[in-house]
Design a protein around this motif. Structure first.
Motif, PDB file in Angstrom:
ATOM      1  N   THR A  62      13.100  -3.754  13.677  1.00  0.00           N
ATOM      2  CA  THR A  62      12.750  -2.881  14.799  1.00  0.00           C
ATOM      3  C   THR A  62      11.612  -1.914  14.487  1.00  0.00           C
ATOM      4  O   THR A  62      10.935  -1.464  15.408  1.00  0.00           O
ATOM      5  CB  THR A  62      13.970  -2.080  15.268  1.00  0.00           C
ATOM      6  N   SER A  63      11.409  -1.586  13.203  1.00  0.00           N
ATOM      7  CA  SER A  63      10.304  -0.693  12.853  1.00  0.00           C
ATOM      8  C   SER A  63      10.089  -0.696  11.354  1.00  0.00           C
ATOM      9  O   SER A  63      10.922  -1.180  10.588  1.00  0.00           O
ATOM     10  CB  SER A  63      10.572   0.744  13.341  1.00  0.00           C
ATOM     11  N   VAL A  64       8.947  -0.131  10.969  1.00  0.00           N
ATOM     12  CA  VAL A  64       8.590   0.016   9.558  1.00  0.00           C
ATOM     13  C   VAL A  64       8.034   1.424   9.386  1.00  0.00           C
ATOM     14  O   VAL A  64       7.245   1.885  10.208  1.00  0.00           O
ATOM     15  CB  VAL A  64       7.535  -1.029   9.132  1.00  0.00           C
ATOM     16  N   THR A  65       8.444   2.087   8.316  1.00  0.00           N
ATOM     17  CA  THR A  65       7.900   3.408   8.013  1.00  0.00           C
ATOM     18  C   THR A  65       7.317   3.397   6.605  1.00  0.00           C
ATOM     19  O   THR A  65       7.734   2.608   5.753  1.00  0.00           O
ATOM     20  CB  THR A  65       8.970   4.511   8.128  1.00  0.00           C
ATOM     21  N   SER A  66       6.333   4.286   6.372  1.00  0.00           N
ATOM     22  CA  SER A  66       5.683   4.362   5.073  1.00  0.00           C
ATOM     23  C   SER A  66       4.964   5.700   4.934  1.00  0.00           C
ATOM     24  O   SER A  66       4.432   6.225   5.918  1.00  0.00           O
ATOM     25  CB  SER A  66       4.661   3.229   4.932  1.00  0.00           C
ATOM     26  N   SER A 103       2.171 -12.935  12.632  1.00  0.00           N
ATOM     27  CA  SER A 103       2.871 -11.659  12.753  1.00  0.00           C
ATOM     28  C   SER A 103       2.707 -10.863  11.465  1.00  0.00           C
ATOM     29  O   SER A 103       2.635 -11.435  10.373  1.00  0.00           O
ATOM     30  CB  SER A 103       4.352 -11.909  13.034  1.00  0.00           C
ATOM     31  N   HIS A 104       2.636  -9.527  11.591  1.00  0.00           N
ATOM     32  CA  HIS A 104       2.375  -8.693  10.423  1.00  0.00           C
ATOM     33  C   HIS A 104       2.750  -7.237  10.677  1.00  0.00           C
ATOM     34  O   HIS A 104       3.059  -6.852  11.800  1.00  0.00           O
ATOM     35  CB  HIS A 104       0.888  -8.775  10.026  1.00  0.00           C
ATOM     36  N   ILE A 105       2.704  -6.454   9.604  1.00  0.00           N
ATOM     37  CA  ILE A 105       2.874  -5.005   9.675  1.00  0.00           C
ATOM     38  C   ILE A 105       1.473  -4.416   9.722  1.00  0.00           C
ATOM     39  O   ILE A 105       0.615  -4.798   8.924  1.00  0.00           O
ATOM     40  CB  ILE A 105       3.624  -4.479   8.439  1.00  0.00           C
ATOM     41  N   MET A 106       1.240  -3.476  10.642  1.00  0.00           N
ATOM     42  CA  MET A 106      -0.084  -2.861  10.787  1.00  0.00           C
ATOM     43  C   MET A 106      -0.002  -1.368  10.469  1.00  0.00           C
ATOM     44  O   MET A 106       0.829  -0.661  11.020  1.00  0.00           O
ATOM     45  CB  MET A 106      -0.611  -3.059  12.209  1.00  0.00           C
ATOM     46  N   PHE A 107      -0.862  -0.942   9.559  1.00  0.00           N
ATOM     47  CA  PHE A 107      -0.980   0.464   9.180  1.00  0.00           C
ATOM     48  C   PHE A 107      -2.314   0.970   9.736  1.00  0.00           C
ATOM     49  O   PHE A 107      -3.356   0.378   9.451  1.00  0.00           O
ATOM     50  CB  PHE A 107      -1.018   0.622   7.655  1.00  0.00           C
ATOM     51  N   THR A 108      -2.301   2.052  10.503  1.00  0.00           N
ATOM     52  CA  THR A 108      -3.545   2.644  10.999  1.00  0.00           C
ATOM     53  C   THR A 108      -3.622   4.100  10.544  1.00  0.00           C
ATOM     54  O   THR A 108      -2.601   4.722  10.230  1.00  0.00           O
ATOM     55  CB  THR A 108      -3.642   2.560  12.534  1.00  0.00           C
ATOM     56  N   ASP A 109      -4.842   4.639  10.512  1.00  0.00           N
ATOM     57  CA  ASP A 109      -5.071   6.016  10.061  1.00  0.00           C
ATOM     58  C   ASP A 109      -4.454   6.258   8.682  1.00  0.00           C
ATOM     59  O   ASP A 109      -3.633   7.164   8.494  1.00  0.00           O
ATOM     60  CB  ASP A 109      -4.519   7.035  11.063  1.00  0.00           C
ATOM     61  N   VAL A 120       2.479  -0.157  -2.359  1.00  0.00           N
ATOM     62  CA  VAL A 120       2.716   0.679  -1.188  1.00  0.00           C
ATOM     63  C   VAL A 120       4.187   0.526  -0.829  1.00  0.00           C
ATOM     64  O   VAL A 120       4.666  -0.586  -0.608  1.00  0.00           O
ATOM     65  CB  VAL A 120       1.826   0.240   0.000  1.00  0.00           C
ATOM     66  N   SER A 121       4.904   1.630  -0.782  1.00  0.00           N
ATOM     67  CA  SER A 121       6.323   1.595  -0.451  1.00  0.00           C
ATOM     68  C   SER A 121       6.504   1.667   1.061  1.00  0.00           C
ATOM     69  O   SER A 121       5.881   2.495   1.734  1.00  0.00           O
ATOM     70  CB  SER A 121       7.049   2.763  -1.117  1.00  0.00           C
ATOM     71  N   VAL A 122       7.345   0.773   1.583  1.00  0.00           N
ATOM     72  CA  VAL A 122       7.672   0.773   3.013  1.00  0.00           C
ATOM     73  C   VAL A 122       9.181   0.685   3.154  1.00  0.00           C
ATOM     74  O   VAL A 122       9.884   0.217   2.253  1.00  0.00           O
ATOM     75  CB  VAL A 122       7.013  -0.397   3.783  1.00  0.00           C
ATOM     76  N   ILE A 132      15.800  -1.508   4.363  1.00  0.00           N
ATOM     77  CA  ILE A 132      15.424  -2.089   3.067  1.00  0.00           C
ATOM     78  C   ILE A 132      14.097  -1.481   2.650  1.00  0.00           C
ATOM     79  O   ILE A 132      13.123  -1.527   3.408  1.00  0.00           O
ATOM     80  CB  ILE A 132      15.297  -3.628   3.161  1.00  0.00           C
ATOM     81  N   THR A 133      14.057  -0.928   1.441  1.00  0.00           N
ATOM     82  CA  THR A 133      12.813  -0.396   0.888  1.00  0.00           C
ATOM     83  C   THR A 133      12.131  -1.494   0.079  1.00  0.00           C
ATOM     84  O   THR A 133      12.774  -2.156  -0.740  1.00  0.00           O
ATOM     85  CB  THR A 133      13.091   0.832  -0.002  1.00  0.00           C
ATOM     86  N   VAL A 134      10.836  -1.660   0.331  1.00  0.00           N
ATOM     87  CA  VAL A 134      10.055  -2.704  -0.346  1.00  0.00           C
ATOM     88  C   VAL A 134       8.794  -2.067  -0.919  1.00  0.00           C
ATOM     89  O   VAL A 134       8.110  -1.323  -0.219  1.00  0.00           O
ATOM     90  CB  VAL A 134       9.653  -3.826   0.642  1.00  0.00           C
ATOM     91  N   ASP A 135       8.503  -2.353  -2.185  1.00  0.00           N
ATOM     92  CA  ASP A 135       7.230  -1.951  -2.787  1.00  0.00           C
ATOM     93  C   ASP A 135       6.276  -3.127  -2.655  1.00  0.00           C
ATOM     94  O   ASP A 135       6.454  -4.160  -3.300  1.00  0.00           O
ATOM     95  CB  ASP A 135       7.422  -1.552  -4.253  1.00  0.00           C
ATOM     96  N   ILE A 136       5.269  -2.959  -1.802  1.00  0.00           N
ATOM     97  CA  ILE A 136       4.330  -4.028  -1.504  1.00  0.00           C
ATOM     98  C   ILE A 136       3.145  -3.939  -2.458  1.00  0.00           C
ATOM     99  O   ILE A 136       2.432  -2.939  -2.474  1.00  0.00           O
ATOM    100  CB  ILE A 136       3.831  -3.918  -0.044  1.00  0.00           C
TER     101      ILE A 136
END
Length: 148
Positions: A62-66, A103-109, A120-122, A132-136
């Motif tokens: 439903t969402s991703v935070t970082s 499909s992907h995760i998009m980070f802006t700004d 990068v931790s998400v 779930i915490t993932v170190d990308i």
């Protein structure tokens, strides 16, 4: 044995089987692998990963935070057109593949520009499963695991 007893026995057996099917096997069991982020060349970046669900219930990302950005969203690409979506299904016994060109995760700004070799931790948030915490790992800009 009379008809009522036979029907009652069949119902009891069916109910028992249904309750057994609703045990922990009917919960999503999620595992993340293959995560990577190509080194960004602007104030935007994309993240890719695979979420496998070995459980018996469908879930939704439903969402991703970082900490990398206050503006992280999930996008799908259809016919080369990217659009933000509110969630992605992670089917029971299946997978959600966030991959280049799709499909992907998009980070802006971005708050900073991550460099190749860093991580990068998400935190991935789901409808049913715990986050779930993932170190990308940050890879070279042109990295594409399908071409290795």
């Amino acid at each position: 044995m009379n008809r009522r007893t036979a029907v009652a026995g069949a119902l009891a057996l069916t109910t028992g089987l249904a309750l057994t099917a609703c045990s922990s096997d009917s919960a999503p069991r999620l595992e993340v692998s293959g995560a990577f982020m190509p080194q960004p060349v602007s104030d935007m970046a994309a993240g890719f990963l695979l979420v496998k669900n070995s459980g018996g219930a469908t879930d939704r990302l439903t969402s991703v935070t970082s900490a990398l950005s206050d503006h992280v969203s999930i996008h799908e690409t259809v016919n080369r057109t990217m659009r933000m979506v509110s969630s992605f299904e992670v089917p029971a016994g299946g997978e959600l593949d966030l991959e280049r060109g799709g499909s992907h995760i998009m980070f802006t700004d971005l708050k900073k520009q991550p460099k190749q070799g860093e991580t990068v931790s998400v935190e991935l948030h789901f409808e049913k499963a715990d986050p779930i915490t993932v170190d990308i790992p940050v890879k070279e800009t042109t990295y594409d695991p399908t071409k290795r």
